[in-house]
Design an enzyme around this catalytic site. Structure first.
Site, PDB file in Angstrom:
ATOM      1  N   HIS A  18      31.742 -15.142  14.743  1.00  0.00           N
ATOM      2  CA  HIS A  18      33.010 -15.600  14.155  1.00  0.00           C
ATOM      3  C   HIS A  18      32.752 -16.300  12.820  1.00  0.00           C
ATOM      4  O   HIS A  18      33.451 -16.072  11.840  1.00  0.00           O
ATOM      5  CB  HIS A  18      33.719 -16.609  15.070  1.00  0.00           C
ATOM      6  CG  HIS A  18      34.180 -16.059  16.379  1.00  0.00           C
ATOM      7  ND1 HIS A  18      33.937 -16.681  17.579  1.00  0.00           N
ATOM      8  CD2 HIS A  18      34.908 -14.954  16.683  1.00  0.00           C
ATOM      9  CE1 HIS A  18      34.479 -15.987  18.565  1.00  0.00           C
ATOM     10  NE2 HIS A  18      35.070 -14.933  18.048  1.00  0.00           N
ATOM     11  N   LYS A  42      45.938 -18.299  29.943  1.00  0.00           N
ATOM     12  CA  LYS A  42      44.498 -18.051  29.845  1.00  0.00           C
ATOM     13  C   LYS A  42      43.768 -19.388  29.740  1.00  0.00           C
ATOM     14  O   LYS A  42      43.841 -20.055  28.714  1.00  0.00           O
ATOM     15  CB  LYS A  42      44.239 -17.224  28.572  1.00  0.00           C
ATOM     16  CG  LYS A  42      43.289 -16.045  28.764  1.00  0.00           C
ATOM     17  CD  LYS A  42      43.214 -15.226  27.493  1.00  0.00           C
ATOM     18  CE  LYS A  42      41.796 -14.772  27.214  1.00  0.00           C
ATOM     19  NZ  LYS A  42      41.688 -14.012  25.970  1.00  0.00           N
ATOM     20  N   ARG A  91      33.126  -5.039  15.644  1.00  0.00           N
ATOM     21  CA  ARG A  91      31.725  -5.047  16.080  1.00  0.00           C
ATOM     22  C   ARG A  91      31.221  -3.661  16.444  1.00  0.00           C
ATOM     23  O   ARG A  91      30.043  -3.374  16.330  1.00  0.00           O
ATOM     24  CB  ARG A  91      31.559  -5.957  17.306  1.00  0.00           C
ATOM     25  CG  ARG A  91      31.744  -7.424  16.989  1.00  0.00           C
ATOM     26  CD  ARG A  91      31.871  -8.245  18.245  1.00  0.00           C
ATOM     27  NE  ARG A  91      33.042  -7.821  19.003  1.00  0.00           N
ATOM     28  CZ  ARG A  91      33.372  -8.268  20.189  1.00  0.00           C
ATOM     29  NH1 ARG A  91      32.612  -9.149  20.788  1.00  0.00           N
ATOM     30  NH2 ARG A  91      34.467  -7.841  20.787  1.00  0.00           N
ATOM     31  N   SER A 130      32.256 -14.509  23.033  1.00  0.00           N
ATOM     32  CA  SER A 130      32.323 -15.862  23.581  1.00  0.00           C
ATOM     33  C   SER A 130      32.031 -15.851  25.082  1.00  0.00           C
ATOM     34  O   SER A 130      31.315 -16.717  25.589  1.00  0.00           O
ATOM     35  CB  SER A 130      33.702 -16.471  23.311  1.00  0.00           C
ATOM     36  OG  SER A 130      33.941 -16.523  21.933  1.00  0.00           O
TER      37      SER A 130
END
Ligand code: COA
Length: 160
Positions: A18, A42, A91, A130
């Site tokens: 990030h 979440k 990515r 993450s």
């Protein structure tokens, strides 16, 4: 006219992947807002307040970066704040597939001509997420080099 960019995500927590996108995007625009999604459904390892604190700390060296939170549709946040660009990091091919759909949906929802702008993740960060960082850390594995030093410290404190 100020050229304002947005980089949004859960950032639970910010990783070096990030941070690399943040540093590069901040050079391309007058300002970059890092916006942390506040989704009550979440729950993460870090609270929203903790994620904001972490994001502020690790971006302190970049003067044109600010940190904010948002709830609901990203397009509403974009339209309310008049961002020039909505930055996304790519990515791999599976990121591309989901990002293409989101970019096309958002293009319908953005009312002020905001463009979604993709930055390719550097190869050394392409496997980082993450969740993976948290999973490895929770079992005592090394996450050195995958997250900023401050995040390493905060994860160690959290996981005990
Ligand atoms: N380096 C390292 N990790 C990266 C990365 C990079 N460059 N880019 C993405 N990741 C990781 C993230 O850490 C995240 O990992 P995790 O799932 O383990 O937490 C994962 O890849 C997915 O990232 P991202 O696609 O940015 O998802 P997100 O959950 O962090 O944030 C929102 C997504 C919040 C921006 C998006 O869901 C959103 O806009 N929500 C609001 C509702 C909405 O408008 N939806 C879109 C409709 S078109």
């Amino acid at each position: 006219m100020e050229r304002k960019a947005l980089y949004a995500g859960s950032f639970d927590p910010v990783t070096n992947g990030h941070l690399n996108i943040i540093e590069r995007a901040a050079k391309m625009y007058d300002s970059l807002t890092v916006a942390i999604a506040n989704n009550p459904q979440k729950t993460g390892l870090f609270t929203i307040e903790e994620r904001v604190d972490i994001a502020r700390e690790v971006t302190r060296h970049i003067p044109n970066v600010k940190v904010d939170t948002f709830a609901g549709l990203i397009a509403d946040y974009v339209n309310d704040n008049g961002f020039t660009a909505y930055i996304r990091g790519l990515r791999n091919v599976s990121d591309f597939e989901s990002e293409l759909l989101m970019a096309q949906m958002n293009a319908r929802l953005f009312t002020g001509g905001t463009e979604t702008v993709f930055l390719m993740t550097e190869p050394e960060h392409s496997f980082i997420s993450s969740s993976l960082v948290k999973e490895v850390a929770s079992f005592g594995g090394s996450i050195d080099g995958l997250v900023p030093e401050y995040v390493l410290k905060r994860i160690k404190e959290k996981l005990g």
